[in-house]
Design an enzyme around this catalytic site. Structure first.
Site, PDB file in Angstrom:
ATOM      1  N   MET A   1     -15.345 -13.464 -31.525  1.00  0.00           N
ATOM      2  CA  MET A   1     -14.073 -12.961 -30.993  1.00  0.00           C
ATOM      3  C   MET A   1     -13.798 -13.613 -29.629  1.00  0.00           C
ATOM      4  O   MET A   1     -12.984 -13.123 -28.846  1.00  0.00           O
ATOM      5  CB  MET A   1     -14.099 -11.444 -30.876  1.00  0.00           C
ATOM      6  CG  MET A   1     -14.252 -10.775 -32.252  1.00  0.00           C
ATOM      7  SD  MET A   1     -13.558  -9.122 -32.369  1.00  0.00           S
ATOM      8  CE  MET A   1     -14.479  -8.271 -31.126  1.00  0.00           C
TER       9      MET A   1
ATOM     10  N   GLU B   1     -28.429 -11.008 -33.442  1.00  0.00           N
ATOM     11  CA  GLU B   1     -29.127  -9.744 -33.713  1.00  0.00           C
ATOM     12  C   GLU B   1     -28.710  -8.646 -32.745  1.00  0.00           C
ATOM     13  O   GLU B   1     -29.002  -7.482 -32.963  1.00  0.00           O
ATOM     14  CB  GLU B   1     -30.651  -9.950 -33.631  1.00  0.00           C
ATOM     15  CG  GLU B   1     -31.217 -10.636 -34.844  1.00  0.00           C
ATOM     16  CD  GLU B   1     -32.723 -10.737 -34.795  1.00  0.00           C
ATOM     17  OE1 GLU B   1     -33.336 -10.382 -33.765  1.00  0.00           O
ATOM     18  OE2 GLU B   1     -33.297 -11.212 -35.792  1.00  0.00           O
ATOM     19  N   LYS B   2     -28.063  -9.025 -31.670  1.00  0.00           N
ATOM     20  CA  LYS B   2     -27.554  -8.035 -30.719  1.00  0.00           C
ATOM     21  C   LYS B   2     -26.723  -6.966 -31.447  1.00  0.00           C
ATOM     22  O   LYS B   2     -26.805  -5.793 -31.156  1.00  0.00           O
ATOM     23  CB  LYS B   2     -26.746  -8.777 -29.654  1.00  0.00           C
ATOM     24  CG  LYS B   2     -25.585  -8.071 -29.063  1.00  0.00           C
ATOM     25  CD  LYS B   2     -25.962  -7.288 -27.865  1.00  0.00           C
ATOM     26  CE  LYS B   2     -24.830  -6.607 -27.149  1.00  0.00           C
ATOM     27  NZ  LYS B   2     -23.581  -6.456 -27.829  1.00  0.00           N
TER      28      LYS B   2
ATOM     29  N   LEU C   1     -16.764 -16.596 -24.925  1.00  0.00           N
ATOM     30  CA  LEU C   1     -18.088 -17.054 -25.354  1.00  0.00           C
ATOM     31  C   LEU C   1     -19.097 -17.066 -24.220  1.00  0.00           C
ATOM     32  O   LEU C   1     -18.778 -17.392 -23.075  1.00  0.00           O
ATOM     33  CB  LEU C   1     -17.967 -18.460 -25.957  1.00  0.00           C
ATOM     34  CG  LEU C   1     -16.995 -18.571 -27.137  1.00  0.00           C
ATOM     35  CD1 LEU C   1     -16.974 -20.009 -27.666  1.00  0.00           C
ATOM     36  CD2 LEU C   1     -17.354 -17.603 -28.256  1.00  0.00           C
ATOM     37  N   HIS C   2     -20.321 -16.712 -24.564  1.00  0.00           N
ATOM     38  CA  HIS C   2     -21.431 -16.729 -23.599  1.00  0.00           C
ATOM     39  C   HIS C   2     -22.615 -17.451 -24.255  1.00  0.00           C
ATOM     40  O   HIS C   2     -22.499 -17.941 -25.398  1.00  0.00           O
ATOM     41  CB  HIS C   2     -21.794 -15.299 -23.180  1.00  0.00           C
ATOM     42  CG  HIS C   2     -21.986 -14.356 -24.338  1.00  0.00           C
ATOM     43  ND1 HIS C   2     -23.026 -14.475 -25.225  1.00  0.00           N
ATOM     44  CD2 HIS C   2     -21.251 -13.291 -24.765  1.00  0.00           C
ATOM     45  CE1 HIS C   2     -22.944 -13.526 -26.135  1.00  0.00           C
ATOM     46  NE2 HIS C   2     -21.870 -12.793 -25.885  1.00  0.00           N
TER      47      HIS C   2
ATOM     48  N   MET D   1     -26.713 -10.265 -23.633  1.00  0.00           N
ATOM     49  CA  MET D   1     -25.407 -10.899 -23.378  1.00  0.00           C
ATOM     50  C   MET D   1     -24.365 -10.353 -24.344  1.00  0.00           C
ATOM     51  O   MET D   1     -24.645 -10.176 -25.530  1.00  0.00           O
ATOM     52  CB  MET D   1     -25.530 -12.405 -23.519  1.00  0.00           C
ATOM     53  CG  MET D   1     -26.288 -12.989 -22.367  1.00  0.00           C
ATOM     54  SD  MET D   1     -26.018 -14.743 -22.212  1.00  0.00           S
ATOM     55  CE  MET D   1     -27.167 -15.085 -20.889  1.00  0.00           C
TER      56      MET D   1
ATOM     57  N   HIS E   1     -23.508 -16.803 -27.937  1.00  0.00           N
ATOM     58  CA  HIS E   1     -22.716 -17.515 -28.952  1.00  0.00           C
ATOM     59  C   HIS E   1     -23.161 -18.983 -29.050  1.00  0.00           C
ATOM     60  O   HIS E   1     -23.259 -19.548 -30.138  1.00  0.00           O
ATOM     61  CB  HIS E   1     -21.229 -17.509 -28.571  1.00  0.00           C
ATOM     62  CG  HIS E   1     -20.596 -16.158 -28.551  1.00  0.00           C
ATOM     63  ND1 HIS E   1     -20.158 -15.557 -27.397  1.00  0.00           N
ATOM     64  CD2 HIS E   1     -20.311 -15.286 -29.546  1.00  0.00           C
ATOM     65  CE1 HIS E   1     -19.614 -14.386 -27.683  1.00  0.00           C
ATOM     66  NE2 HIS E   1     -19.709 -14.183 -28.977  1.00  0.00           N
TER      67      HIS E   1
ATOM     68  N   VAL F   1     -29.827 -13.072 -26.944  1.00  0.00           N
ATOM     69  CA  VAL F   1     -30.021 -13.825 -25.695  1.00  0.00           C
ATOM     70  C   VAL F   1     -29.734 -12.849 -24.544  1.00  0.00           C
ATOM     71  O   VAL F   1     -28.761 -12.084 -24.594  1.00  0.00           O
ATOM     72  CB  VAL F   1     -29.073 -15.046 -25.640  1.00  0.00           C
ATOM     73  CG1 VAL F   1     -29.223 -15.787 -24.318  1.00  0.00           C
ATOM     74  CG2 VAL F   1     -29.359 -15.974 -26.819  1.00  0.00           C
TER      75      VAL F   1
HETATM   76  O1  PAF Z   1     -19.437  -9.942 -33.623  1.00  0.00           O
HETATM   77  C1  PAF Z   1     -18.227 -10.252 -33.496  1.00  0.00           C
HETATM   78  O2  PAF Z   1     -17.822 -10.946 -32.563  1.00  0.00           O
HETATM   79  C2  PAF Z   1     -17.221  -9.765 -34.521  1.00  0.00           C
HETATM   80  O3  PAF Z   1     -17.524  -8.480 -34.963  1.00  0.00           O
HETATM   81  C3  PAF Z   1     -17.056 -10.728 -35.723  1.00  0.00           C
HETATM   82  C4  PAF Z   1     -18.321 -10.858 -36.528  1.00  0.00           C
HETATM   83  C5  PAF Z   1     -16.636 -12.099 -35.204  1.00  0.00           C
HETATM   84  C6  PAF Z   1     -15.960 -10.211 -36.652  1.00  0.00           C
HETATM   85  O4  PAF Z   1     -14.742 -10.100 -35.991  1.00  0.00           O
END
Ligand code: PAF
Length: 287
Positions: free
Chosen positions: A30, A150-151, A33-34, A186, A37, A178
């Site tokens: 979504m 896994e967070k 990003l950190h 994070m 990701h 992480v």
């Molecule tokens: O973990 C997330 O960022 C969201 O739940 C996902 C998997 C991208 C679905 O919108």
């Protein structure tokens, strides 16, 4: 790195890559990003020829009164990070591209049971929204492998079950959480925390670590351990939704002989809801 905003554009690029025989790793996000990701991108790069990252703040997984409107949206910084991480394609669709017929009366994917417990109790409909968007993205991208942190342990478990139950031809890989130097997991929502709150938020992890250490020391009264962890967090100012010890595989309550466990917590600090977990293997001698 290619940036695609439309579904047709995305499909054309993917078709060409598949024609060439490239394998595809997919990281749904979504945005905001950190390093967590970026670690998913790195793991994806090691396992496939192409890495596709989606950035889409999915409205159907936010409940009434949650933070959809203020969720941090940082597309330009995100694209810079993805270029540096050597992702091949970033997919940034508009809401209308994903839900072209609106959302009223649309079909949803349900993963019953798993979706109603733990976070599902406090966020009704959340996992239905997650399963539905992940299902839609899997159909659009058709990846060979998809990576999730896994967070969001319950999310990962819900997605694994959906993929198994509905025969999605994709391998799901969970990637360890992480953490910041102080132990805080994070998360994009950490952007809501002040520096002082970030220090305090790390206490969730340290509380869970203490509970795991107690289990490895032979304690077996899981409800008592959960209660102790809850009290510890409340004492330092958290509003605790739950602390729960579950089986890793299906998040069912563990029996005395289960060894692959995970301790999960959700707690609120000010207006920010935080989740964390530690998967662990009960030491043999502790059984
Ligand atoms: O973990 C997330 O960022 C969201 O739940 C996902 C998997 C991208 C679905 O919108």
């Amino acid at each position: 790195m290619i940036v695609a905003r439309g579904v047709t554009e995305l499909k054309e690029i993917l078709k060409e890559w598949r024609r060439r025989g490239d394998s595809i790793a997919f990281v749904p996000t979504m945005g905001n990003l950190h390093d967590g990701h970026l670690r998913l991108v790195e793991v994806g790069r090691a396992q496939a020829n192409r890495v596709v990252v989606s950035i889409f703040v999915n409205p159907t997984q936010f409940c009434e009164g949650e933070d959809f409107d203020v969720y941090p949206r940082t597309p330009e910084q995100d694209l810079e990070k993805l270029r540096s991480a050597k992702a091949d394609l970033a997919f940034l669709p508009a809401t209308e591209a994903i839900y072209p017929h609106g959302r009223d009366g649309m079909s949803f994917v349900e993963v019953p049971g798993l979706s109603e417990q733990l976070c599902g109790r406090f966020r009704p409909g959340h996992f239905r929204g997650v399963a539905t968007i992940v299902c839609k993205l899997f159909h659009l991208v058709q990846p060979d492998i998809a990576l999730f942190g896994e967070k969001d342990y319950q999310q990962l478990t819900v997605i694994r079950k959906m993929v198994t139950d509905l025969d999605f031809p994709v391998r799901i890989e969970g990637v360890p959480t992480v953490r910041e130097a102080n132990g805080l997991a994070m998360s994009s929502r950490n952007a809501y925390l002040s520096p002082a709150e970030k220090d305090r938020a790390a206490m969730i992890y340290h509380t869970l670590l203490r509970a795991v250490a107690a289990i490895q020391d032979g304690e077996r009264d899981y409800p008592a351990l959960e209660e102790r962890a809850r009290e510890e967090l409340q004492t330092v100012g958290f509003g605790v939704d739950y602390v729960s010890i579950r089986r890793q595989q299906d998040l069912a309550p563990p029996s005395a002989t289960d060894r692959e466990l995970v301790i999960l917590a959700a707690a609120r600090l000010g207006g920010t809801r935080l989740i964390d977990n530690i998967p662990f293997l009960v030491a043999n001698e502790a059984l």
